[in-house]
Design an enzyme around this catalytic site. Structure first.
Site, PDB file in Angstrom:
ATOM      1  N   SER A  36     -83.496 -36.480  40.368  1.00  9.24           N
ATOM      2  CA  SER A  36     -82.279 -35.726  40.084  1.00  9.24           C
ATOM      3  C   SER A  36     -81.348 -35.709  41.296  1.00  9.24           C
ATOM      4  CB  SER A  36     -82.666 -34.284  39.740  1.00  9.24           C
ATOM      5  OG  SER A  36     -81.542 -33.441  39.830  1.00  9.24           O
ATOM      6  N   GLU A  80     -79.808 -33.279  42.196  1.00  7.95           N
ATOM      7  CA  GLU A  80     -80.031 -31.988  42.876  1.00  7.95           C
ATOM      8  C   GLU A  80     -80.828 -32.170  44.166  1.00  7.95           C
ATOM      9  OE1 GLU A  80     -79.251 -28.648  42.058  1.00  7.95           O
ATOM     10  OE2 GLU A  80     -77.884 -29.473  40.561  1.00  7.95           O
ATOM     11  N   TYR A  94     -86.102 -25.875  42.104  1.00  5.73           N
ATOM     12  CA  TYR A  94     -86.096 -27.038  41.208  1.00  5.73           C
ATOM     13  C   TYR A  94     -85.945 -28.321  42.027  1.00  5.73           C
ATOM     14  CZ  TYR A  94     -84.143 -30.560  38.071  1.00  5.73           C
ATOM     15  OH  TYR A  94     -83.894 -31.731  37.399  1.00  5.73           O
TER      16      TYR A  94
HETATM   17  P1  GDP Z   1     -77.039 -28.225  37.614  1.00  8.61           P
HETATM   18  O1  GDP Z   1     -76.085 -29.034  38.428  1.00  8.61           O
HETATM   19  O2  GDP Z   1     -78.262 -28.989  37.210  1.00  8.61           O
HETATM   20  O3  GDP Z   1     -77.381 -26.915  38.211  1.00  8.61           O
HETATM   21  O4  GDP Z   1     -76.281 -28.009  36.198  1.00  8.61           O
HETATM   22  P2  GDP Z   1     -75.556 -26.719  35.581  1.00  8.61           P
HETATM   23  O5  GDP Z   1     -74.779 -27.221  34.419  1.00  8.61           O
HETATM   24  O6  GDP Z   1     -76.556 -25.620  35.321  1.00  8.61           O
HETATM   25  O7  GDP Z   1     -74.588 -26.209  36.754  1.00  8.61           O
HETATM   26  C1  GDP Z   1     -73.546 -27.012  37.277  1.00  8.61           C
HETATM   27  C2  GDP Z   1     -72.676 -26.166  38.193  1.00  8.61           C
HETATM   28  O8  GDP Z   1     -71.945 -25.226  37.412  1.00  8.61           O
HETATM   29  C3  GDP Z   1     -73.466 -25.328  39.223  1.00  8.61           C
HETATM   30  O9  GDP Z   1     -72.851 -25.465  40.492  1.00  8.61           O
HETATM   31  C4  GDP Z   1     -73.307 -23.888  38.739  1.00  8.61           C
HETATM   32  O10 GDP Z   1     -73.288 -22.930  39.795  1.00  8.61           O
HETATM   33  C5  GDP Z   1     -71.934 -23.973  38.074  1.00  8.61           C
HETATM   34  N1  GDP Z   1     -71.715 -22.903  37.087  1.00  8.61           N
HETATM   35  C6  GDP Z   1     -70.658 -22.051  37.050  1.00  8.61           C
HETATM   36  N2  GDP Z   1     -70.800 -21.190  36.045  1.00  8.61           N
HETATM   37  C7  GDP Z   1     -71.961 -21.480  35.406  1.00  8.61           C
HETATM   38  C8  GDP Z   1     -72.639 -20.913  34.284  1.00  8.61           C
HETATM   39  O11 GDP Z   1     -72.187 -19.964  33.657  1.00  8.61           O
HETATM   40  N3  GDP Z   1     -73.831 -21.503  33.922  1.00  8.61           N
HETATM   41  C9  GDP Z   1     -74.349 -22.582  34.597  1.00  8.61           C
HETATM   42  N4  GDP Z   1     -75.505 -23.123  34.194  1.00  8.61           N
HETATM   43  N5  GDP Z   1     -73.739 -23.115  35.685  1.00  8.61           N
HETATM   44  C10 GDP Z   1     -72.554 -22.575  36.077  1.00  8.61           C
END
Ligand code: GDP
Length: 322
Positions: free
Chosen positions: A127, A129, A151
């Site tokens: 990933s 990440e 993670y």
């Molecule tokens: P990730 O990159 O695997 O963590 O995928 P996500 O879709 O969960 O998050 C992508 C980015 O969106 C991260 O930087 C989060 O902090 C940001 N983000 C902002 N608001 C939200 C929210 O309401 N839900 C999630 N999941 N992410 C959010």
């Protein structure tokens, strides 16, 4: 079980990528098997349409004995390890379970292959990440890992074990996939959350979308393209790590703006920040350089950011209309 077809085993087959991968492999004539946790049997929604064609086995990544017996029995040509606890926020709440499933689970798969079926080609789902707040941008295969969540720590552990088993002679490829989305994305991820909320706003069922960090930037691609890259890596002559990404990043704010524009609504009117959704640690920006995959595998993304937002929102609007 001797059908003469090549055989693939997919862990995480009930997830977004597992379901697209199963479809792709079935279309190419593979016999497809999936490992399913008993507790995820209520989550067969994404693969229900494939059930007559695939064979599911109950087991668990954290249980080495179930992997030993299944892999020993199937001796698949290919094994895709997509199973994981894959939510970053969930990993802050459950760091140890995440390490067990996502990190140690991958090590269990690799060890079971080494002991029971060393000819099996393994795909390990890495990933973006893992790069965390990387010093280098865009990130490529040689960029050092700097994980910023449990993670990501677990994925780094899995990645390093994949490299270790490769050095010991197993065919192990590890795709370092940047965020990839689709209407089958889990609802806990920000793109699907926004797409769903936009459809609900359109129907008058919801007034605003509550989000966390609006300025986070991600390199969002189209998930079906990314499973094509997995299959191409597994068919290659030499196992290695490959970055899979579009090379272009956008902010959460931009995603929400474009999604709302599709229903003629404004970001200002429809988005609120909920500080509880801001993570204890977040990654400001991730953007990948998939040059190696392009040169060696001929892989290219087929859907751009605007196309991705539109597909996700349209799918939610169509669901509502159905
Ligand atoms: P990730 O990159 O695997 O963590 O995928 P996500 O879709 O969960 O998050 C992508 C980015 O969106 C991260 O930087 C989060 O902090 C940001 N983000 C902002 N608001 C939200 C929210 O309401 N839900 C999630 N999941 N992410 C959010």
């Amino acid at each position: 079980m001797a059908s003469g077809q090549p055989r693939a085993l997919i862990t995480g087959i009930t997830g977004q990528d597992g379901s697209y991968l199963a479809e792709l492999l079935l279309g190419q004539g593979w016999e497809v098997h999936g490992l399913v946790r008993r507790s995820s049997s209520d989550a067969l929604g994404r693969i229900r349409h494939l059930l007559p064609s695939i064979q599911l086995h109950s087991g668990d990544l954290t249980d080495l004995s179930s992997l030993l017996s299944l892999i020993g029995r199937l001796r698949p040509e290919q094994l895709y390890n997509l199973g994981a606890q894959s939510s970053v926020p969930q990993s802050f709440a459950q760091p140890l379970a995440t390490l067990q499933i996502t990190g140690l689970g991958a090590a269990n798969v690799l060890e079971a292959v080494r002991l029971m079926s060393p000819e099996t080609r393994v795909y390990q789902a890495g990933s973006s990440e893992m790069f965390g707040n990387a010093l280098e941008s865009p990130q490529r295969e040689t960029t050092p890992f700097s994980p910023a969540s449990p993670y990501a720590v677990a994925k780094v552990q899995a990645q390093l074990m994949a490299r270790h088993y490769r050095e010991r002679g197993l065919f192990v490829v590890a795709g370092i996939l940047f965020n990839h989305e689709s209407p089958r994305r889990g609802e806990e991820f920000v793109t699907r959350k926004i797409a769903r909320a936009v459809a609900r706003i359109h129907r008058g069922e919801q007034a605003v979308i509550e989000l966390g960090n609006l300025e986070a930037r991600r390199d969002w691609g189209w998930a079906p393209d990314y499973v094509e890259a997995m299959v191409a890596m597994m068919a290659g002559p030499t196992p290695k790590d490959y970055v899979v990404a579009t090379g272009i990043d956008h902010s959460v704010r931009e995603f929400a703006e474009q999604a709302l524009a599709l229903i003629g609504r404004s970001f200002h009117d429809c988005v609120r920040v909920d500080p509880r959704l801001i993570r204890p640690a977040d990654i400001a920006a991730l953007v990948g350089d998939a040059g190696l995959a392009r040169r060696e595998l001929g892989w290219r993304p087929t859907v751009d950011f605007a196309g991705l937002v539109e597909r996700m929102v349209r799918a939610e609007l169509d669901l509502c209309a159905a």
